[in-house]
Every structure is written in C-alpha cells, then in structure tokens.
Design a protein around this motif. Structure first.
Motif, PDB file in Angstrom:
ATOM      1  N   LEU A   1     154.147 -98.532  47.890  1.00 22.06           N
ATOM      2  CA  LEU A   1     152.917 -97.968  47.753  1.00 22.06           C
ATOM      3  C   LEU A   1     152.799 -96.765  48.461  1.00 22.06           C
ATOM      4  O   LEU A   1     152.239 -95.711  48.050  1.00 22.06           O
ATOM      5  CB  LEU A   1     151.880 -98.978  47.835  1.00 22.06           C
ATOM      6  N   LEU A   2     152.805 -96.685  49.759  1.00 22.75           N
ATOM      7  CA  LEU A   2     152.540 -95.760  50.636  1.00 22.75           C
ATOM      8  C   LEU A   2     153.641 -94.512  50.344  1.00 22.75           C
ATOM      9  O   LEU A   2     153.134 -93.325  50.587  1.00 22.75           O
ATOM     10  CB  LEU A   2     152.868 -96.243  52.084  1.00 22.75           C
ATOM     11  N   GLY A   3     154.674 -94.754  49.853  1.00 17.64           N
ATOM     12  CA  GLY A   3     155.747 -93.690  49.464  1.00 17.64           C
ATOM     13  C   GLY A   3     155.255 -92.989  48.281  1.00 17.64           C
ATOM     14  O   GLY A   3     155.275 -91.892  48.330  1.00 17.64           O
ATOM     15  N   TRP A   4     154.747 -93.746  47.311  1.00 17.87           N
ATOM     16  CA  TRP A   4     154.022 -93.168  46.168  1.00 17.87           C
ATOM     17  C   TRP A   4     152.980 -92.201  46.676  1.00 17.87           C
ATOM     18  O   TRP A   4     152.633 -91.132  46.078  1.00 17.87           O
ATOM     19  CB  TRP A   4     153.489 -94.269  45.193  1.00 17.87           C
ATOM     20  N   TYR A   5     152.182 -92.674  47.594  1.00 17.47           N
ATOM     21  CA  TYR A   5     150.861 -91.935  47.921  1.00 17.47           C
ATOM     22  C   TYR A   5     151.407 -90.617  48.840  1.00 17.47           C
ATOM     23  O   TYR A   5     151.022 -89.552  48.638  1.00 17.47           O
ATOM     24  CB  TYR A   5     150.052 -92.669  48.961  1.00 17.47           C
ATOM     25  N   ARG A   6     152.499 -90.748  49.666  1.00 13.35           N
ATOM     26  CA  ARG A   6     152.932 -89.669  50.045  1.00 13.35           C
ATOM     27  C   ARG A   6     153.516 -88.585  49.091  1.00 13.35           C
ATOM     28  O   ARG A   6     153.165 -87.342  49.398  1.00 13.35           O
ATOM     29  CB  ARG A   6     154.308 -89.888  50.965  1.00 13.35           C
ATOM     30  N   GLU A   7     154.166 -88.914  48.348  1.00 11.80           N
ATOM     31  CA  GLU A   7     154.525 -88.156  46.970  1.00 11.80           C
ATOM     32  C   GLU A   7     153.273 -87.472  46.410  1.00 11.80           C
ATOM     33  O   GLU A   7     153.401 -86.383  46.098  1.00 11.80           O
ATOM     34  CB  GLU A   7     155.447 -89.013  45.905  1.00 11.80           C
ATOM     35  N   ALA A   8     152.261 -88.193  46.112  1.00  7.05           N
ATOM     36  CA  ALA A   8     151.068 -87.761  45.487  1.00  7.05           C
ATOM     37  C   ALA A   8     150.333 -86.716  46.496  1.00  7.05           C
ATOM     38  O   ALA A   8     149.960 -85.471  45.908  1.00  7.05           O
ATOM     39  CB  ALA A   8     150.078 -88.856  45.336  1.00  7.05           C
ATOM     40  N   ILE A   9     150.519 -86.677  47.706  1.00 11.81           N
ATOM     41  CA  ILE A   9     150.084 -85.866  48.734  1.00 11.81           C
ATOM     42  C   ILE A   9     150.783 -84.743  48.510  1.00 11.81           C
ATOM     43  O   ILE A   9     150.193 -83.568  48.466  1.00 11.81           O
ATOM     44  CB  ILE A   9     150.061 -86.578  50.179  1.00 11.81           C
ATOM     45  N   ARG A  10     152.183 -84.708  48.422  1.00 14.24           N
ATOM     46  CA  ARG A  10     153.275 -83.547  48.200  1.00 14.24           C
ATOM     47  C   ARG A  10     152.566 -82.711  47.247  1.00 14.24           C
ATOM     48  O   ARG A  10     152.689 -81.298  46.858  1.00 14.24           O
ATOM     49  CB  ARG A  10     154.510 -84.124  48.479  1.00 14.24           C
ATOM     50  N   GLU A  11     152.496 -83.559  45.890  1.00  8.56           N
ATOM     51  CA  GLU A  11     152.134 -82.938  44.823  1.00  8.56           C
ATOM     52  C   GLU A  11     150.992 -82.518  44.642  1.00  8.56           C
ATOM     53  O   GLU A  11     150.144 -82.196  43.349  1.00  8.56           O
ATOM     54  CB  GLU A  11     152.314 -83.935  43.697  1.00  8.56           C
ATOM     55  N   GLU A  12     149.895 -82.467  45.597  1.00  8.59           N
ATOM     56  CA  GLU A  12     148.514 -82.129  45.644  1.00  8.59           C
ATOM     57  C   GLU A  12     147.712 -82.716  44.753  1.00  8.59           C
ATOM     58  O   GLU A  12     146.771 -82.066  43.948  1.00  8.59           O
ATOM     59  CB  GLU A  12     148.537 -80.532  45.610  1.00  8.59           C
ATOM     60  N   TYR A  13     147.931 -83.860  44.513  1.00 10.29           N
ATOM     61  CA  TYR A  13     146.951 -84.761  43.714  1.00 10.29           C
ATOM     62  C   TYR A  13     145.601 -84.827  44.374  1.00 10.29           C
ATOM     63  O   TYR A  13     145.571 -84.716  45.712  1.00 10.29           O
ATOM     64  CB  TYR A  13     147.556 -86.460  43.553  1.00 10.29           C
ATOM     65  N   ARG A  14     144.380 -85.321  43.827  1.00 11.97           N
ATOM     66  CA  ARG A  14     143.025 -85.188  44.403  1.00 11.97           C
ATOM     67  C   ARG A  14     142.872 -86.598  44.506  1.00 11.97           C
ATOM     68  O   ARG A  14     143.077 -87.623  43.522  1.00 11.97           O
ATOM     69  CB  ARG A  14     142.089 -84.559  43.371  1.00 11.97           C
ATOM     70  N   PHE A  15     142.451 -87.053  45.617  1.00 16.20           N
ATOM     71  CA  PHE A  15     142.125 -88.594  46.284  1.00 16.20           C
ATOM     72  C   PHE A  15     140.621 -88.905  46.095  1.00 16.20           C
ATOM     73  O   PHE A  15     139.801 -88.162  45.998  1.00 16.20           O
ATOM     74  CB  PHE A  15     142.530 -88.589  47.461  1.00 16.20           C
TER      75      PHE A  15
END
Length: 372
Positions: A348-362
């Motif tokens: 899950l935290l790996g997916w979160y790191r990818e989301a941060i790299r891809e500039e998803y909004r949290f």
C-alpha cells in the motif's frame, strides 16, 4: 503492529484544498491486486475499465454531512470560540469540541450567531455543563426557535471541513470557506433524512448522476447503507502500538432492501464494490448471517487491522473491491485498506509513493484509488 509502520511523507502541495470539478474528473489510480498492474485514469472512466459485470453490487454510504462547524462568542467576555458539533444525546444536550484563547469554564455560556453573521444577533446559546477532556464538552442548548440539531445547525453552522484543508487554504492565501463547500462536501446520493455526519464519506464525493446512470445501464446494482461519520474516523493514531488505539464508535443503519441486495449478489456469485472505508466498516459490522433480519442498526466499534487479519480474528466477508481516497499517515483508515487481502502495508505504501510521484491529490477533496 507498530503505528510507525503506517507513516509516510506527503509534500504539503499534494493536499487538495478544493474538490475536482466536475466531481468525476478526479484522477483514479486503479490497482489490480493479482497482476500488480496500475492504471492512471479518471473516476469517470469506471464504466470503461472492463472490470464490472452485470449483477455486481456497488454499496454507497448515504449519510448527509451536517453544518457542524461552529463559531461563537463567550457571553461574558465577547471572546471568540470555534468548535464542532459532535453528537446529540437528546435535543437539548449536545457534545461539542470547543477552542478559545482563554480557558473555558463549566457554567459559562457561548452565544451562537446566524451564518452569515448579522451583527450581534444571537439565535442559540450553549451552556457548558461538563468538561469531557481534550476540548470536548457536554453542553445544554437553548434557542429562540428549535433546538433540533440538524435544523439549528442549518442556522448557526458551517461546513465541517477538516482542519488540514482550512490550514492548507490559509497557507496558500485562499479563503478558509467558500460558497460551494457544503454542496461539494456532500455526495450526490446523500439523503437529507440521514443527516448526521460531521465529516464526509469522501470516496462518494466523486460520483455524478451521469456516472451513476452509466453504471446502472451496465447492470451494476447499487445499494445504500448509512454510517454517520464521526470525529474519530480521520484522527491519526497516537499510541505506539496500533492495537492500543481506542477505536471510535459510529452509528450504522442497514435497511432491509440492502440486506436483500447483499444476499442476492452472493447468490449470483458476483462482486461487491464498497465505496469508501465507511461503507466497508458498515458492511463488515454485519453478522455472518442475517436471514430473517429486516434491518441492522446500532453502534459499531469495529477495528480492522492487518494483524487481526493475519491472526484470523477478522475476515473480510462483504468487501471484494474498494474505491477509496488517499488517507492520512498513521490512521485507522490506512490500516483498514492495508488489511485487505493481497494488499499489506508495504504494498500500500508503495502505491502511495507512486501516487505522490504522479502528483495525485490527497485526502478529503483529493483523488481516488480503486483496489480490484
């Protein structure tokens, strides 16, 4: 497990301060657990992903958010007070969270003014009767008209945006509140007869009537549950061990037609998509069998953690897939998502790191994750 295992670093600019417009234009990180494939799409693409079949069931939380954010003045000094309606024990006895520069005392009164404020007009008064600790108070409510909580809050309350949204808006020199916050902080399927939440079931914020109609046309069934979202839902865990965290209680209500829909989808052998962690908490609070039961209602204190799944004390029964937003570090919601079969904390935290790299909004007004 150690709470620190659920920590991650989030750049402040990734915190969404406004909702996507239109709602279904929010980005969607679609994750296929079996293959590990990750797709970067939009919520409006849900019908095009090729993952739904006729007879699948989508479960949404139909609760409606109250205008629970309060501002007032101390009757004796005129000092400013802000706070949040938490719940009503009865029509004139409320529990609230309050903040002020000076120390509040039992017996003093807080004047509540209409929103928008009209001079010094006072339409309700809170008398502090008992301190419950950490800013929580039991209060007696009086008003020139009704003290029915939803009705009175419509007059004196504002949208209960999470503090991190208001803080981020201030940091970016944006208005703390906007005129469309209340509409955008409620789902399009919220039921005015089910008003009772002090925070939004945020995954549901992404749906539009058009998107729902598209899913209906595909033969995806829809059922509603009610969970009145409380303060504890989004609070970080402060205990060293996750299991030592005092889990919050929330009110749930599952009507007979939804129980029937759950029975039917299992008979069809189709999948259940839970929209949001509040829907998950409601569904997984149901008994294993509810044959002959026409309604399930009451408080839930269900605490879903990876360790409970690992030791066999909890098993997911009604959540095959999950649509959810990106959650706060060290939160019970992050633990719930990590506990899903085939997920786990590291993944899950790996997916979160990818989301941060891809500039998803949290967070609450942010983008979504679909776990398939």
């Amino acid at each position: 497990m150690r709470t620190s295992e659920l920590d991650f670093d989030l750049p402040p600019e990734r915190i969404a301060t406004t909702a996507a417009e239109p709602r279904d234009s929010a980005r969607l990180m679609a994750i296929h657990r079996d293959s590990g494939k990750v797709e970067h799409r939009r919520v409006r693409d849900l019908p095009k992903l090729g993952v739904f079949q006729p007879g699948d069931l989508m479960v949404v939380n139909q609760t409606r958010v109250l205008r629970a954010y309060l501002t007032g003045t101390r009757d004796a000094t005129g000092g400013k007070v802000s706070g949040l309606f938490v719940c009503a024990h009865d029509e004139t006895t409320w529990e609230v969270m309050l903040e002020s520069k000076g120390k509040l005392q039992p017996g003093e009164a807080i004047d509540l003014h209409p929103v928008p404020r009209k001079g010094d007009e006072t339409v309700a008064q809170l008398t502090l009767t008992e301190s419950l600790g950490r800013g929580a108070w039991r209060v007696q409510v009086s008003s020139d008209q009704t003290t029915d909580p939803p009705t009175l809050l419509e007059r004196v309350g504002s949208t209960p945006l999470p503090p991190y949204i208001r803080k981020a808006r201030k940091a970016r020199e944006q208005p703390e509140f906007t005129g469309n916050d209340f509409e955008r902080y409620n789902t399009v399927f919220s039921d005015t007869q089910q008003a009772g939440s002090v925070a939004a079931p945020t995954a549901g914020l992404h749906f539009t009537p058009e998107l729902l109609a598209s899913l209906d046309a595909m033969g995806v069934h829809r059922a509603a549950v009610t969970l009145h979202v409380g303060l504890g839902t989004f609070l970080p865990v402060h205990t060293e061990s996750l299991e030592d965290h005092p889990i919050h209680r929330e009110w749930i209500d599952v009507a007979g037609e939804t129980l029937d829909a759950l029975r039917a989808v299992r008979e069809r052998g189709r999948d259940i998509l839970a929209v949001g962690t509040t829907s998950v908490r409601t569904l997984e609070s149901l008994p294993d069998s509810f044959e002959g039961v026409n309604q399930h209602t009451g408080e839930t204190e269900l605490f879903i953690t990876p360790d409970r799944v690992a030791d066999g004390s909890f098993t997911y029964r009604y959540t095959d897939r999950l649509l959810t937003n990106f959650h706060l570090p060290q939160s019970t919601l992050l633990a719930l998502v990590a506990a899903l079969p085939g997920v786990g904390v590291d993944r899950l935290l790996g997916w979160y790191r990818e989301a941060i790299r891809e500039e998803y909004r949290f967070y609450s007004f942010g983008d979504a994750m679909l776990i398939l």
